[in-house]
Write a protein that holds these residues in place. Structure first.
Motif, PDB file in Angstrom:
ATOM      1  N   PHE A  84     -86.944 -49.548   1.326  1.00  0.00           N
ATOM      2  CA  PHE A  84     -87.841 -48.396   1.328  1.00  0.00           C
ATOM      3  C   PHE A  84     -87.463 -47.372   2.399  1.00  0.00           C
ATOM      4  O   PHE A  84     -87.917 -46.236   2.369  1.00  0.00           O
ATOM      5  N   ILE A  85     -86.598 -47.736   3.364  1.00  0.00           N
ATOM      6  CA  ILE A  85     -86.118 -46.775   4.345  1.00  0.00           C
ATOM      7  C   ILE A  85     -84.841 -46.103   3.859  1.00  0.00           C
ATOM      8  O   ILE A  85     -84.683 -44.899   3.962  1.00  0.00           O
ATOM      9  N   THR A  86     -83.915 -46.907   3.306  1.00  0.00           N
ATOM     10  CA  THR A  86     -82.620 -46.373   2.893  1.00  0.00           C
ATOM     11  C   THR A  86     -82.634 -45.783   1.495  1.00  0.00           C
ATOM     12  O   THR A  86     -81.707 -45.052   1.135  1.00  0.00           O
ATOM     13  N   LEU A 116     -90.790 -59.795  -2.995  1.00  0.00           N
ATOM     14  CA  LEU A 116     -90.529 -59.366  -1.626  1.00  0.00           C
ATOM     15  C   LEU A 116     -89.114 -58.800  -1.571  1.00  0.00           C
ATOM     16  O   LEU A 116     -88.152 -59.518  -1.815  1.00  0.00           O
ATOM     17  N   PRO A 117     -88.981 -57.506  -1.289  1.00  0.00           N
ATOM     18  CA  PRO A 117     -87.638 -56.915  -1.260  1.00  0.00           C
ATOM     19  C   PRO A 117     -86.875 -57.341  -0.009  1.00  0.00           C
ATOM     20  O   PRO A 117     -87.462 -57.810   0.969  1.00  0.00           O
ATOM     21  N   ALA A 118     -85.576 -57.158  -0.042  1.00  0.00           N
ATOM     22  CA  ALA A 118     -84.744 -57.456   1.123  1.00  0.00           C
ATOM     23  C   ALA A 118     -85.120 -56.487   2.240  1.00  0.00           C
ATOM     24  O   ALA A 118     -85.180 -55.281   2.038  1.00  0.00           O
ATOM     25  N   MET A 119     -85.371 -57.020   3.415  1.00  0.00           N
ATOM     26  CA  MET A 119     -85.750 -56.190   4.553  1.00  0.00           C
ATOM     27  C   MET A 119     -84.554 -55.785   5.401  1.00  0.00           C
ATOM     28  O   MET A 119     -84.698 -54.985   6.313  1.00  0.00           O
ATOM     29  N   LYS A 121     -66.744 -55.032   7.807  1.00  0.00           N
ATOM     30  CA  LYS A 121     -67.079 -54.244   6.618  1.00  0.00           C
ATOM     31  C   LYS A 121     -67.734 -55.090   5.508  1.00  0.00           C
ATOM     32  O   LYS A 121     -67.411 -54.953   4.337  1.00  0.00           O
ATOM     33  N   LEU A 122     -68.647 -55.973   5.908  1.00  0.00           N
ATOM     34  CA  LEU A 122     -69.388 -56.770   4.941  1.00  0.00           C
ATOM     35  C   LEU A 122     -70.475 -55.914   4.302  1.00  0.00           C
ATOM     36  O   LEU A 122     -71.092 -55.082   4.965  1.00  0.00           O
ATOM     37  N   GLN A 123     -70.704 -56.136   3.033  1.00  0.00           N
ATOM     38  CA  GLN A 123     -71.671 -55.346   2.276  1.00  0.00           C
ATOM     39  C   GLN A 123     -72.972 -56.133   2.101  1.00  0.00           C
ATOM     40  O   GLN A 123     -73.053 -57.019   1.270  1.00  0.00           O
ATOM     41  N   PHE A 124     -73.952 -55.823   2.902  1.00  0.00           N
ATOM     42  CA  PHE A 124     -75.299 -56.346   2.711  1.00  0.00           C
ATOM     43  C   PHE A 124     -76.268 -55.367   3.338  1.00  0.00           C
ATOM     44  O   PHE A 124     -75.889 -54.543   4.158  1.00  0.00           O
ATOM     45  N   PRO A 125     -77.531 -55.431   2.929  1.00  0.00           N
ATOM     46  CA  PRO A 125     -78.488 -54.435   3.422  1.00  0.00           C
ATOM     47  C   PRO A 125     -78.703 -54.533   4.937  1.00  0.00           C
ATOM     48  O   PRO A 125     -78.917 -55.608   5.462  1.00  0.00           O
ATOM     49  N   VAL A 126     -78.633 -53.387   5.592  1.00  0.00           N
ATOM     50  CA  VAL A 126     -78.860 -53.337   7.034  1.00  0.00           C
ATOM     51  C   VAL A 126     -80.317 -53.014   7.316  1.00  0.00           C
ATOM     52  O   VAL A 126     -80.920 -53.578   8.214  1.00  0.00           O
ATOM     53  N   TRP A 127     -80.884 -52.101   6.540  1.00  0.00           N
ATOM     54  CA  TRP A 127     -82.282 -51.674   6.695  1.00  0.00           C
ATOM     55  C   TRP A 127     -83.050 -51.985   5.423  1.00  0.00           C
ATOM     56  O   TRP A 127     -82.463 -52.166   4.357  1.00  0.00           O
ATOM     57  N   PRO A 128     -84.370 -52.014   5.473  1.00  0.00           N
ATOM     58  CA  PRO A 128     -85.168 -52.248   4.269  1.00  0.00           C
ATOM     59  C   PRO A 128     -84.918 -51.169   3.218  1.00  0.00           C
ATOM     60  O   PRO A 128     -84.604 -50.023   3.543  1.00  0.00           O
TER      61      PRO A 128
END
Length: 162
Positions: free
Chosen positions: A159-161, A102-105, A150-157
């Protein structure tokens, strides 16, 4: 020993337990001193303060008379279930679960899921109110954590980005 307020007594015990656990866990880090604090200084002080607060609340429960004995009610299992499920879902959606592929969403999807699942704990929750709350939380979280801190973590899934 006569407990005059069950709610305060058990709340005090909980505060003491959590405080002692924090303080004990903090000792595995370098604590340092007041002028040169280490990574364990804040959790140690927080744990000590929580334990002291717990002692004060427990003492109050044994000394101050509460109207009707301030009994503890029944456990609310439905809200407890949904709140725990919401937090677990948030963690899984935010970071993904590689063991089941399950990828990060991302943060936005995770916040919407958290808000909707947690709102189900309320009797008579409304979709529109929950959607507005989730939107405000998502925008506020994006602004606070991504734009300002400015934290670095995925905002969008992914497959969108891409």
């Amino acid at each position: 020993m006569n407990i005059k307020s069950q709610k305060d007594f058990f709340s005090g015990l909980m505060f003491m337990g959590v405080g002692v656990a924090f303080a004990w866990g903090a000792t595995t880090y370098n604590v340092g001193e007041g002028a040169r604090m280490g990574p364990g200084y804040f959790p140690l002080m927080l744990g000590i303060l929580m334990a002291i607060l717990g002692v004060a609340i427990t003492f109050k429960a044994l000394v101050v008379e509460a109207e009707g004995g301030d009994k503890i009610g029944k456990w609310a299992f439905k809200p407890l279930f949904f709140i725990i499920l919401a937090n677990l879902t948030f963690g899984v959606l935010l970071a993904g679960l590689p063991s089941i592929k399950l990828p990060a969403m991302g943060m936005i999807v995770a916040i919407y899921a958290l808000t909707f699942i947690a709102s189900m704990a309320e009797a008579g929750w409304k979709f529109k109110n929950t959607f507005i709350l989730a939107t405000v939380l998502a925008i506020g979280s994006y602004l606070a954590f991504v734009v300002l801190l400015k934290l670095q973590f995925p905002v969008w899934p992914a497959f969108i980005t891409g």
